[in-house]
Scaffold this active site. Structure first.
Site, PDB file in Angstrom:
ATOM      1  N   ASP A  54      -5.158  17.556 -10.560  1.00 40.24           N
ATOM      2  CA  ASP A  54      -4.647  17.207 -11.886  1.00 40.24           C
ATOM      3  C   ASP A  54      -4.148  18.477 -12.578  1.00 40.24           C
ATOM      4  O   ASP A  54      -4.867  19.472 -12.643  1.00 40.24           O
ATOM      5  CB  ASP A  54      -5.784  16.562 -12.698  1.00 40.24           C
ATOM      6  CG  ASP A  54      -5.415  16.343 -14.159  1.00 40.24           C
ATOM      7  OD1 ASP A  54      -4.214  16.251 -14.466  1.00 40.24           O
ATOM      8  OD2 ASP A  54      -6.350  16.260 -14.986  1.00 40.24           O
ATOM      9  N   ASP A 106      -1.605  14.542  -9.875  1.00 37.35           N
ATOM     10  CA  ASP A 106      -0.180  14.328 -10.158  1.00 37.35           C
ATOM     11  C   ASP A 106       0.687  15.125  -9.180  1.00 37.35           C
ATOM     12  O   ASP A 106       0.181  15.892  -8.351  1.00 37.35           O
ATOM     13  CB  ASP A 106       0.139  14.706 -11.607  1.00 37.35           C
ATOM     14  CG  ASP A 106      -0.470  16.045 -12.000  1.00 37.35           C
ATOM     15  OD1 ASP A 106      -0.151  17.056 -11.347  1.00 37.35           O
ATOM     16  OD2 ASP A 106      -1.286  16.089 -12.948  1.00 37.35           O
ATOM     17  N   ASP A 108       4.904   5.899   1.362  1.00 37.84           N
ATOM     18  CA  ASP A 108       4.481   4.529   1.623  1.00 37.84           C
ATOM     19  C   ASP A 108       5.631   3.575   1.312  1.00 37.84           C
ATOM     20  O   ASP A 108       6.292   3.715   0.273  1.00 37.84           O
ATOM     21  CB  ASP A 108       3.290   4.174   0.727  1.00 37.84           C
ATOM     22  CG  ASP A 108       1.992   4.055   1.508  1.00 37.84           C
ATOM     23  OD1 ASP A 108       1.875   3.060   2.233  1.00 37.84           O
ATOM     24  OD2 ASP A 108       1.132   4.933   1.400  1.00 37.84           O
ATOM     25  N   ASP A 121       3.165  -0.285   4.691  1.00 36.85           N
ATOM     26  CA  ASP A 121       1.958  -1.010   4.310  1.00 36.85           C
ATOM     27  C   ASP A 121       1.977  -2.435   4.852  1.00 36.85           C
ATOM     28  O   ASP A 121       2.981  -3.142   4.705  1.00 36.85           O
ATOM     29  CB  ASP A 121       1.881  -1.018   2.775  1.00 36.85           C
ATOM     30  CG  ASP A 121       0.577  -1.562   2.255  1.00 36.85           C
ATOM     31  OD1 ASP A 121      -0.469  -0.965   2.539  1.00 36.85           O
ATOM     32  OD2 ASP A 121       0.614  -2.590   1.548  1.00 36.85           O
ATOM     33  N   GLU A 129       1.378  -0.112   9.260  1.00 35.90           N
ATOM     34  CA  GLU A 129      -0.017  -0.560   9.175  1.00 35.90           C
ATOM     35  C   GLU A 129      -0.028  -1.985   9.707  1.00 35.90           C
ATOM     36  O   GLU A 129       0.692  -2.840   9.203  1.00 35.90           O
ATOM     37  CB  GLU A 129      -0.498  -0.521   7.724  1.00 35.90           C
ATOM     38  CG  GLU A 129      -1.972  -0.875   7.607  1.00 35.90           C
ATOM     39  CD  GLU A 129      -2.417  -1.111   6.165  1.00 35.90           C
ATOM     40  OE1 GLU A 129      -3.604  -0.948   5.887  1.00 35.90           O
ATOM     41  OE2 GLU A 129      -1.567  -1.474   5.322  1.00 35.90           O
ATOM     42  N   HIS A 145      -7.395   6.148   3.134  1.00 34.22           N
ATOM     43  CA  HIS A 145      -7.748   5.764   1.764  1.00 34.22           C
ATOM     44  C   HIS A 145      -8.426   4.401   1.679  1.00 34.22           C
ATOM     45  O   HIS A 145      -8.987   4.055   0.633  1.00 34.22           O
ATOM     46  CB  HIS A 145      -6.473   5.750   0.905  1.00 34.22           C
ATOM     47  CG  HIS A 145      -5.492   4.714   1.350  1.00 34.22           C
ATOM     48  ND1 HIS A 145      -4.820   4.798   2.557  1.00 34.22           N
ATOM     49  CD2 HIS A 145      -5.077   3.554   0.768  1.00 34.22           C
ATOM     50  CE1 HIS A 145      -4.035   3.734   2.689  1.00 34.22           C
ATOM     51  NE2 HIS A 145      -4.177   2.977   1.619  1.00 34.22           N
ATOM     52  N   ASP A 146      -8.396   3.622   2.762  1.00 34.02           N
ATOM     53  CA  ASP A 146      -9.011   2.293   2.771  1.00 34.02           C
ATOM     54  C   ASP A 146     -10.365   2.251   3.464  1.00 34.02           C
ATOM     55  O   ASP A 146     -11.019   1.208   3.462  1.00 34.02           O
ATOM     56  CB  ASP A 146      -8.084   1.290   3.481  1.00 34.02           C
ATOM     57  CG  ASP A 146      -6.938   0.821   2.601  1.00 34.02           C
ATOM     58  OD1 ASP A 146      -7.090   0.862   1.365  1.00 34.02           O
ATOM     59  OD2 ASP A 146      -5.899   0.411   3.149  1.00 34.02           O
TER      60      ASP A 146
END
Length: 564
Positions: free
Chosen positions: A25, A33, A102, A204, A258, A333-334
């Site tokens: 950040d 960011d 993505d 995705d 994915e 991330h999943d």
């Protein structure tokens, strides 16, 4: 030359995945960011990685952390502006880094202008951009939704007295790929980003874009499991071929799909080079290894076995032995942090198991993907309370269990190991306030073990740190193309403690030994002559423990030998 030994940058590259909310950040709002990523590019370059996969930064209401996109050609204000995005790309190119973004086009946000229009009337020009079922036809046939507390993928929408389809959140209506206009919109936005200079897309849930628009009941052959049904749409490969022909073939880019629900028999339909569809995809066989059958996020009761782990990797390597190309990942991330899931995050074994997993991923055939923080051995945070979680998946499942009067205590206990937020906690930079991630309260709690050596600043000067081992191992892979392209041969297939294999290409041959265990393990390797063998890398000093072809491995020891 076989297809899969043809040299390509995306085969030889190492991918570093950044979840932008959690990286750095710079604005003091507790959310990472684009300027934060720019600030850390020298660090990323120092890792030796080649490709950054950036999770979504597009404009989004953030129902699912950016996977619900309301404008594909703009940047979410929290992350910055398009100028920041352009600067990021310029600065990455200066450092020889490539960018993969993505592509989220199974669904959009319900706040996207297409859907805003689509729900206005049944004869709206955008009506056919989404899947609608008129209420006068009765209740639509059952469809499963990941993020709906009733697991129902049809949502009633009053303005037009109809239901719309959403495989994920109700705020993520599925796009209707059967409409050629939708496909053209997608190809246009892909070209927009390629023309800007990005190097590829991670697509995705791309396996679910094709639907049977008669919306029949789930066919019996799927035995109640919607996921393989979703991945077996009637026109899926037709669409991927068209996408390749109209867009992908015009650029030197990489694609990784994915692909939940895709099995080994179907794999080459996606990545056989002659079919001209995708370069590679993510399968989910490893991610379901320690889960209940058909339950992506529910832990199974018995501990996973190393023989099962070997079987997954060995079988999938076999799928791509002659054609196509594989992807390698242990978390993203999943899914929870790899060292907590496949290694051992106790203080005693954390360091060696983290470096063992790095050794493994970087010595297998396929493109390796690392999640930010994996290079320093970040672990699961294991939240105690539902209020600590930010993930829609955890919250919707919690609500469903509560509604059904189920066992919430057991759910929260399991979520400590299964929850997606384990992989999303902020990057651990140093021992300062909030680990150097942000001056403000972070959007998601930081793992307190940043104070105990799991941070970049403390690992940077240590020769044997997890971080510096990662850098060395990345270089070992780059120096020896046999570790990229070489044939894979499993040894000691039935050993439950040690994973051993050979990698061979042209005149190079390597033996990889990995002790996935808290015990000392003895193994004898008969397939190799050791009179000229020499050690390439190891995460443990105990190298005196080799006599001829016999090895004594310490807990979580990883060693690679060049053999003849």
């Amino acid at each position: 030359m076989k297809h899969n030994t043809e040299r390509k940058w995306w085969k030889e590259g190492v991918v570093y995945q950044i979840y932008p909310r959690s990286f750095q950040d710079t604005t003091g709002n507790g959310i990472g960011d684009l300027q934060g990523i720019i600030k850390r590019l020298d660090y990323i370059q120092s890792l030796g990685v080649d490709i950054i996969w950036l999770n979504p930064v597009y404009t989004s209401p953030n129902d699912d952390n950016g996977y619900d996109i309301s404008d594909y050609r703009n940047i979410m204000a929290e992350f910055g502006t398009m100028d920041d995005m352009d600067e990021l790309m310029t600065q990455m190119k200066k450092r020889g880094l490539r960018l993969v973004m993505d592509l989220v086009v199974n669904h959009s946000s319900d706040e996207h202008e297409w859907f805003v229009e689509s729900r206005k009337s049944r004869d709206n020009a955008y009506r056919d951009y989404y899947h609608w079922w008129p209420a006068e036809k009765g209740t639509p046939p059952k469809r499963f939704s990941y993020f709906d507390e009733d697991s129902n993928a049809w949502k009633y929408d009053e303005p037009t007295d109809s239901y719309y389809l959403h495989y994920y959140s109700a705020k993520q209506p599925d796009l209707k790929w059967e409409n050629p206009k939708v496909r053209e919109e997608v190809y246009d936005l892909m070209k927009f980003w390629f023309d800007k200079g990005i190097d590829g897309f991670r697509m995705d849930v791309i396996s679910t874009i094709s639907k049977d628009v008669n919306y029949p009941e789930l066919p019996e052959k799927y035995k109640g499991d919607f996921i393989p049904y979703y991945a077996d749409g009637p026109h899926l490969h037709e669409y991927l071929k068209e996408m390749n022909q109209k867009v992908l073939s015009k650029y030197d880019v990489m694609t990784v799909g994915e692909a939940p629900g895709v099995n080994q028999e179907q794999a080459l339909n996606f990545v056989d080079e002659d079919r001209k569809e995708l370069n590679m995809f993510f399968h989910f066989d490893l991610m379901s290894l320690d889960r209940e059958p058909g339950e992506t996020f529910k832990m199974r009761k018995e501990q996973w076995k190393l023989t099962e782990f070997k079987k997954v990797f060995s079988e999938w390597d076999g799928v791509f032995a002659q054609k196509g190309w594989g992807s390698l990942y242990l978390n993203n991330h999943d899914f929870p942090r790899s060292v907590s899931r496949w290694g051992n995050d106790s203080k005693t074994h954390w360091q060696n198991s983290a470096t063992l997993l790095q050794t493994f991923l970087l010595s297998m055939r396929g493109t390796p993907y690392f999640l930010y923080g994996e290079e320093i051995g970040m672990t699961n945070i294991k939240f105690d309370s539902i209020s600590d979680y930010q993930d829609i998946n955890t919250h919707s499942r919690y609500k469903a269990i509560k509604k059904a009067g189920g066992d919430l205590e057991t759910f929260l206990k399991e979520e400590k190991h299964a929850g997606r937020d384990n992989a999303r906690t902020p990057m651990q930079w140093n021992t300062q306030h909030n680990s150097g991630f942000s001056e403000a309260k972070p959007w998601l709690k930081i793992n307190e073990n940043y104070k105990e050596g799991i941070n970049v600043a403390e690992q940077e000067p240590e020769k044997d740190s997890v971080l510096n081992y990662f850098r060395t191992m990345v270089q070992v892979r780059k120096d020896h193309l046999a570790l990229v392209y070489g044939a894979y041969q499993l040894l000691l297939a039935n050993n439950e403690l040690v994973y051993a294999y050979l990698r061979s290409w042209e005149d190079e041959r390597f033996l990889v030994l990995l002790n996935f265990s808290t015990k000392r393990s003895s193994v004898t390797i008969d397939e190799v002559r050791f009179d000229k063998a020499h050690l390439i890398i190891s995460n443990d000093d105990a190298e005196n423990n080799k006599i001829d072809n016999h090895f004594e491995l310490t807990p979580y020891q990883a060693s690679i030998y060049k053999v003849f």
